[in-house]
Design an enzyme around this catalytic site. Structure first.
Site, mmCIF file in Angstrom:
data_model
loop_
_atom_site.group_PDB
_atom_site.id
_atom_site.type_symbol
_atom_site.label_atom_id
_atom_site.label_comp_id
_atom_site.label_asym_id
_atom_site.label_seq_id
_atom_site.Cartn_x
_atom_site.Cartn_y
_atom_site.Cartn_z
ATOM 1 N N HIS A 5 46.914 39.986 40.100
ATOM 2 C CA HIS A 5 47.383 41.057 40.991
ATOM 3 C C HIS A 5 48.905 41.127 40.938
ATOM 4 C CE1 HIS A 5 47.467 44.014 43.992
ATOM 5 N NE2 HIS A 5 46.786 43.443 44.966
ATOM 6 N N TYR A 21 52.958 42.938 46.481
ATOM 7 C CA TYR A 21 52.741 41.504 46.613
ATOM 8 C C TYR A 21 53.684 40.760 45.659
ATOM 9 C CZ TYR A 21 48.876 43.147 49.420
ATOM 10 O OH TYR A 21 48.143 43.777 50.392
ATOM 11 N N ARG A 23 37.254 52.134 48.491
ATOM 12 C CA ARG A 23 36.705 52.477 49.808
ATOM 13 C C ARG A 23 35.476 53.369 49.752
ATOM 14 N NH1 ARG A 23 42.544 53.835 52.234
ATOM 15 N NH2 ARG A 23 42.830 54.279 50.016
#
Length: 494
Positions: free
Chosen positions: A266, A271, A460
């Site tokens: 990731h 992040y 989602r």
């Protein structure tokens, strides 16, 4: 007279049957083929599907690319639909089960695999305890977390799917509460809430980033501001960076031991890796800062470390934010530049030689000042993915491209419409037929038009509609297999 006891398979002392009739029955059973064979090599019974759910029946040559198989190294995706990682904040924050996946994850992730997703990703799994977004995030920083992941892998495999893990470190965005706490009961508050040590967080001192200081707080709010959702990070030392690379490597070893099929690093959404990539958040003056080569050093080291412990047959993915949407902002001007599509193209061209098989293209997440007006354009990420794919092809580089966040849902259906001379947001719920068409066009190369991506990552929408693969196939007129147990409710052909 007391009734006789009947021996059952669960009895402590089951009695053997010695009659000639039972012996004949046993021989006949062995001779007859099992019409409902179990999936082998798993610790529970589930029937083996004759055709894996989501896979096309018969010849796949005339079906859309979206439903054609794709082989990456030694793994074959039965279609091009991938469940993107979605944090669930549903694991223990401390104790012997800290960071461990649970039956909840078998129920949710397993259902996506059961309903035909080719590859299902677990949520982001932290490589260090302080790399969690929240205390209730999953991790792979210790061996105790292997078993929970293996149980999820076993179930996903039993349904004919592949399982991936996304290894991550939240950096300066770590130690927040779950969204239904920080975001209120409906989870809609945009900023989170700092998780203190009293609720399992780790707070100041253990929240880290490439550069430290209060000016590096993600939401720009002070620790005394009750509406603040983030801690001020501490800058990592060289020794800590070396340790972090080794922790990423150790987490990859645990993922392999758990039996997963794909590992993704990731490097997106603000992040830690993204924080190192961006000149806005990386103000280091050592070998990990400065120009492009320094800011990409950490991700290159992590890729090499992870790839070195993976089987040659296992694919390695990298997720990046193609742009952080800070073009022409005051923060970009202060830093001299920001992370954008040009920088992502430059990074993409060196990834195949490092062993990356697929670039998972997303965007944004690294700064509160990102230009969200870009998000109102339906294909804002499709275009980035397509541009990078085209640039790689022009360089003669081979790496697959995945696009995330592309299927139109309530957020991505926003259009800009002109009304009385003013641009207004128009929220329009798209139909499933529109979604199916968008996914098909994204992966198809037709009429001289290049495909924009090789696979689609959907998040989602799967939570809203776990059977999205099956419904999409129906709308595209593609005959795909259903789970054996669901055949009686199979959708009719349109």
């Amino acid at each position: 007279m007391a009734p006789s006891k009947v021996s059952t398979p669960s009895s402590k002392h089951s009695l053997p049957l010695h009659s000639a009739a039972s012996a004949h029955h046993d021989q006949a059973t062995k001779a007859r083929p099992n019409l409902n064979p179990p999936v082998p090599d798993i610790p529970f019974f589930t029937p083996q599907h004759r055709v894996s759910p989501g896979a096309v029946f018969g010849n796949v040559e005339n079906v859309p690319t979206l439903f054609q198989p794709l082989t990456i190294r030694g793994r074959t995706l039965k279609n091009r639909i991938v469940v993107a990682p979605m944090c669930q904040y549903s694991v223990a924050p401390d104790g012997p089960q800290a960071g461990c996946l649970t039956p909840y994850h078998i129920a949710t992730l397993g259902h996506y695999a059961l309903k035909g997703a080719a590859l299902t990703f677990c949520e982001a799994m932290a490589v260090q305890p302080n790399g969690r977004i929240s205390p209730n995030d999953a991790g792979l920083w210790c061996d105790a977390q292997i078993d929970g992941l293996k149980q999820v892998a076993d179930f996903v495999h039993s349904q004919g799917g592949l399982l991936g893990v996304q290894l991550a470190h939240a950096g300066r965005k770590a130690s927040q509460t779950a969204p239904w706490i920080g975001g209120g009961p409906d989870g809609r508050r945009k900023n989170g809430m700092r998780a203190t040590r009293g609720v399992g967080g780790w707070g100041p001192g253990d929240v880290v980033g490439p550069t430290g200081g209060h000016e590096m707080v993600w939401d720009g709010k002070s620790e005394n501001d009750p509406d603040g959702g983030f801690w001020a990070p501490r800058g990592l030392t060289i020794e800590e960076i070396d340790e972090m690379v080794e922790d990423w490597k150790s987490a990859a070893i645990r993922a392999v031991r758990a039996g997963v099929d794909v590992i993704e690093i990731h490097g997106a959404h603000g992040y830690l890796i993204h924080q190192f990539l961006s000149p806005v958040t990386n103000r280091r003056t050592d070998q990990y800062g400065g120009e492009f080569e320094g800011r990409t050093l950490l991700v290159r080291r992590i890729i090499e470390a992870v790839r070195s412990v993976m089987p040659i047959s296992m694919p390695l993915f990298l997720r990046v934010s193609a742009t952080e949407w800070l073009e022409d902002s005051e923060f970009e001007k202060a830093a001299g530049e920001s992370w954008n599509v040009d920088a992502t193209e430059k990074l993409a061209k060196i990834l195949p030689d490092l062993g990356v098989d697929l670039l998972d293209v997303s965007s944004g997440g690294n700064h509160r000042a990102q230009n969200t007006a870009s998000f109102r354009i339906k294909d804002y990420q499709t275009r980035n993915a397509g541009r990078i794919r085209k640039a790689l092809k022009a360089e003669g580089k081979h790496m697959y491209i995945g696009a995330v966040g592309l299927i139109t849902d309530a957020e991505q259906a926003r259009d800009l419409v002109q009304e009385d001379g003013h641009a207004q947001q128009h929220l329009e719920e798209s139909t499933l037929a529109d979604e199916a068409k968008a996914a098909k066009e994204m992966t198809d190369a037709q009429n001289g038009k290049e495909a924009q991506a090789d696979v689609v990552f959907i998040a989602r929408q799967f939570m809203r509609e776990p059977e999205w693969v099956l419904r999409t196939a129906q709308h595209l007129g593609v005959d795909v297999a259903w789970p054996s147990q669901f055949l009686r409710v199979r959708f009719p052909k349109l």
